[in-house]
Scaffold this active site. Structure first.
Site, short mmCIF file in Angstrom:
data_model
loop_
_atom_site.label_atom_id
_atom_site.label_comp_id
_atom_site.label_asym_id
_atom_site.label_seq_id
_atom_site.Cartn_x
_atom_site.Cartn_y
_atom_site.Cartn_z
N ARG A 1 0.92 -1.26 0.00
CA ARG A 1 0.10 0.03 0.02
C ARG A 1 0.96 1.14 -0.05
NH1 ARG A 1 -2.11 -3.19 4.30
NH2 ARG A 1 -3.93 -4.39 3.83
N ASP B 1 1.83 5.10 -0.02
CA ASP B 1 1.10 6.10 0.88
C ASP B 1 0.87 7.31 -0.50
OD1 ASP B 1 1.03 5.17 3.16
OD2 ASP B 1 3.15 6.08 3.60
N TYR C 1 13.10 -0.13 -3.12
CA TYR C 1 12.49 1.30 -3.00
C TYR C 1 13.77 2.30 -3.42
CZ TYR C 1 7.87 0.17 -1.05
OH TYR C 1 6.69 -0.31 -0.82
N ARG D 1 10.82 6.20 4.44
CA ARG D 1 10.87 7.76 4.51
C ARG D 1 11.40 8.12 5.95
NH1 ARG D 1 4.70 9.19 3.38
NH2 ARG D 1 5.50 11.23 3.93
#
Length: 265
Positions: free
Chosen positions: A50, A52, A110, A218
């Site tokens: 999921r 963001d 990522y 993050r």
């Protein structure tokens, strides 16, 4: 029933994230609507994770079951005709009945982009974090290596306990059943590679692991920035990791610079 696997790319700046949310524009919602228009079925495609609000994807993977006989090549063309330009389906293939975009995943990669020039081009602004201030980039390179291996990443997870629990369950790509109580805790992840590289005016963080907690990448980037500013040392970073407490780590980096690059099966 057929089980279809989709690979898609999207500009996350235009969406409130992947997951369907009432009254908000989401990638999953747009994809479900497009599938429904084609097949007449009420289908909710399952994503590998999921992302963001504001987070982008170069190769997100989704899967769904359908009774439709539409050929896979026609699915791709038709979906791209219906979906907004900010979402593109790159591939549609037949998958085994047991394939699940999230549960079958073995690793994810990522990437986070920081633009270091004094001025950020306006057409790039929503795809990077513009940070033109002084940083000791070599210290950040060393800091990234600290994360390689199996660790409890609670210090880098989101602070909302309910959200953390839900996302941890969703992002633990090795777990397809309830764990026995004598195995590793939920927030443990294995990071296979973690590095910073310079590409022109951009400082880019790339991380590959078997799963990621909500906001984990993050929060790592925000903490690495403190290392680059000299306010957190490598020793401090190891203590932050061991603390298993979100307040010990740095701030959450903006969503705009984050990309889901690859999902491995």
């Amino acid at each position: 029933m057929r089980n279809l696997r989709l690979t898609l790319s999207y500009d996350g700046a235009e969406f409130a994230g992947w997951q369907v949310q009432r009254g908000r524009r989401t990638v999953q919602g747009a994809l479900a609507s497009a599938i429904g228009r084609l097949s007449g079925e009420n289908v909710l495609p399952q994503g590998s994770g999921r992302t963001d609000a504001g987070v982008h994807a170069l190769a997100q993977v989704a899967s769904f079951a359908t009774a439709s006989t539409i050929p896979t090549e026609n699915w791709m063309k038709a979906l791209n005709d219906i979906l907004p330009p900010s979402i593109r389906v790159l591939e549609v293939t037949e998958a085994a009945p047991e394939f699940h975009a999230r549960k079958s995943a073995r690793a994810k990669t990522y990437r986070y982009r920081i633009h270091r020039a004094a001025i950020c081009p306006p057409f790039l602004a929503r795809y990077v974090w513009h940070y033109p201030y002084p940083l000791e980039e070599s210290a950040m390179v060393a800091a990234a290596r600290v994360m390689v291996g199996e660790h409890d990443f609670t210090s880098f997870a989101a602070v909302d306990p309910e959200r953390v629990e839900r996302m941890a369950a969703g992002e633990n790509v090795h777990t397809t059943h309830v764990r026995p109580t004598n195995v590793r805790p939920t927030n443990v992840r294995t990071i296979f590679a973690s590095s910073w590289t310079r590409e022109g005016e951009e400082l880019i963080y790339t991380v590959r692991g078997n799963g990621f907690l909500h906001h984990m990448v993050r929060n790592l980037v925000g903490t690495f920035l403190l290392v680059g500013k000299g306010t957190v040392s490598l020793e401090d970073l190891r203590h932050i990791l061991d603390a298993r407490e979100r307040t010990a780590a740095g701030p959450t980096a903006p969503a705009s610079g984050l990309y889901l690059v690859e999902v491995e099966y």
